[in-house]
Scaffold this motif. Structure first.
Motif, PDB file in Angstrom:
ATOM      1  N   ARG A 267       2.448  -6.327  -5.829  1.00  0.00           N
ATOM      2  CA  ARG A 267       3.498  -5.422  -5.587  1.00  0.00           C
ATOM      3  C   ARG A 267       3.068  -4.199  -5.303  1.00  0.00           C
ATOM      4  O   ARG A 267       2.074  -3.571  -6.330  1.00  0.00           O
ATOM      5  CB  ARG A 267       4.519  -5.384  -6.586  1.00  0.00           C
ATOM      6  N   GLU A 268       2.923  -3.458  -4.003  1.00  0.00           N
ATOM      7  CA  GLU A 268       2.310  -2.087  -3.789  1.00  0.00           C
ATOM      8  C   GLU A 268       3.431  -1.017  -3.783  1.00  0.00           C
ATOM      9  O   GLU A 268       4.668  -1.378  -3.384  1.00  0.00           O
ATOM     10  CB  GLU A 268       1.724  -2.200  -2.237  1.00  0.00           C
ATOM     11  N   GLN A 269       3.120   0.005  -4.307  1.00  0.00           N
ATOM     12  CA  GLN A 269       3.853   1.354  -4.281  1.00  0.00           C
ATOM     13  C   GLN A 269       2.962   2.395  -3.954  1.00  0.00           C
ATOM     14  O   GLN A 269       1.827   2.433  -4.596  1.00  0.00           O
ATOM     15  CB  GLN A 269       4.851   1.408  -5.495  1.00  0.00           C
ATOM     16  N   ILE A 274       0.691  -1.986  -8.040  1.00  0.00           N
ATOM     17  CA  ILE A 274       1.215  -1.261  -9.052  1.00  0.00           C
ATOM     18  C   ILE A 274       0.451  -1.462 -10.325  1.00  0.00           C
ATOM     19  O   ILE A 274       0.760  -0.886 -11.289  1.00  0.00           O
ATOM     20  CB  ILE A 274       2.818  -1.388  -9.408  1.00  0.00           C
TER      21      ILE A 274
END
Length: 381
Positions: A267-269, A274
């Motif tokens: 999951r990328e933010q 993350i």
């Protein structure tokens, strides 16, 4: 204490790991959605000689150390809690019979359980006596060559699907000394099973009441040589059962950690995974630490048991710590997933629901603290 396992035990764990990964885990969500007890999996466990691991070779068991058996339980619970807990409960009931039966009873009753031809269940609690188990009101009255059982037992894991129940009932005076233990087959006349409880989680593992109405249980199904030993049998059995729950909790926590770590890496933010953010990495670090601490605690207690030491206190500690840790770890896993963790699209919401029951079964964690405190102080209060 860390021990290098003998080659055959290491091979066993590798076999179970593959079975968990290839057979158990992929079907867990479906079994839960369908409220379907995975009996075919238990038949496979029997075929793999996993249903009698800690029992003597004279009754068909593998006679491996209890600590190694618990590693198997943990691995199965990592794939699906209902499977790991199911094996633990089966062993709990089987051990209560095996350790306390007369020689003829042991020869008659134990081999089918050890071989997995019969699924076992343990029945101590009642609607009005859970933590205060000695206050049970189910009675067994001697009538010639049978005991007639009347009463209701509650919160029976495998209720309605087990083949053989270890049942505690009152044969004498009030309190613990008036309780005896019986082995009751599922087809016993006078025994009916209520509808399964509608639970928060563990939908694939049925929990139900047993209702006895003038059920004529043969005299030779009274475990042991005399009446009045049932409460002692029940409590001694729970020492091993609580270690089983600790192993299950550790497996469940490991599954939650696995899921959270995998998601955090993907999951990328703000342009990066993350997992690289301190807030998330600290959550993962705490999850991993709690899980490893749980594993170390129950393995130490199981090692003491294998060397003949009393483990009442350390079993209670293991159950208390591991189940509280699993509750926190599964909650943190949901947090790592954010909004997605609150949906049924990912398994962490199921893990969180399942963790809660582990703080309750086989003695609530408040009872574990009571047991530990009494052991420490020598108090009965």
């Amino acid at each position: 204490m860390i021990h290098r396992l003998p080659e055959e035990q290491q091979a066993l764990l590798e076999l179970v790991e593959g079975f968990r990964r290839e057979t158990v885990a992929p079907q867990a969500d479906r079994w839960e959605r369908e409220h379907a007890f995975p009996r075919p999996v238990f038949d496979q466990l029997a075929a793999m000689d996993l249903t009698g691991l800690p029992f003597g070779e004279d009754v068909g068991g593998s006679q491996i150390p209890f600590a190694t058996y618990l590693m198997v339980v943990e691995e199965l619970a990592r794939g699906h809690l209902a499977v790991g807990l199911g094996l633990s409960v089966h062993t709990l009931a089987t051990w209560g019979i095996d350790a306390h039966a007369t020689a003829p009873q042991r020869e008659q009753l134990v081999p089918a359980l050890v071989a997995g031809r019969a699924l076992g269940a343990y029945s101590l609690s009642e609607p009005g006596s859970g933590s205060d188990a000695a206050a049970m009101t189910t009675v067994a009255r001697r009538d010639g060559e049978v005991y007639r059982l009347d009463g209701v037992k509650a919160w029976v894991t495998h209720g309605g699907i087990a083949d053989r129940y270890l049942v505690m009932a009152r044969t004498g005076e009030a309190g613990a000394r008036g309780i005896s233990a019986f082995v009751v087959d599922a087809d016993q006349p006078g025994l009916t099973v209520a509808a399964p409880e509608q639970k928060m989680g563990m939908w694939a593992s049925p929990t139900a009441q047993l209702v006895f109405e003038d059920a004529p249980v043969p005299v030779d199904r009274l475990i042991g040589d005399e009446e009045g030993t049932g409460f002692r049998i029940a409590m001694a059995s729970l020492d091993g059962g609580r270690l089983g729950i600790a192993a299950c909790a550790t497996g469940l926590a490991q599954a939650a950690l696995d899921a959270a770590l995998g998601y955090a890496r993907e999951r990328e933010q703000f342009g990066r995974p993350i997992a690289e953010f301190q807030g998330v990495s600290f959550l993962l670090a705490d999850m991993a630490t709690r899980t490893e601490a749980s594993r170390t605690l129950w393995q130490s207690a199981a090692d003491r048991r294998d060397h003949g030491f009393d483990v009442t206190r350390t079993a209670a500690m293991s159950k208390l710590f591991a189940t509280d840790a699993a509750m926190q770890t599964t909650t943190d896993a949901v947090q790592v997933f954010g909004g997605y963790g609150y949906t049924t699209d990912f398994p962490v919401e199921r893990y969180m629901r399942e963790a809660k029951v582990l703080q309750i079964v086989e003695g609530t964690n408040q009872i574990q603290r009571l047991v530990i405190g009494r052991q420490l102080t020598g108090s009965r209060g």
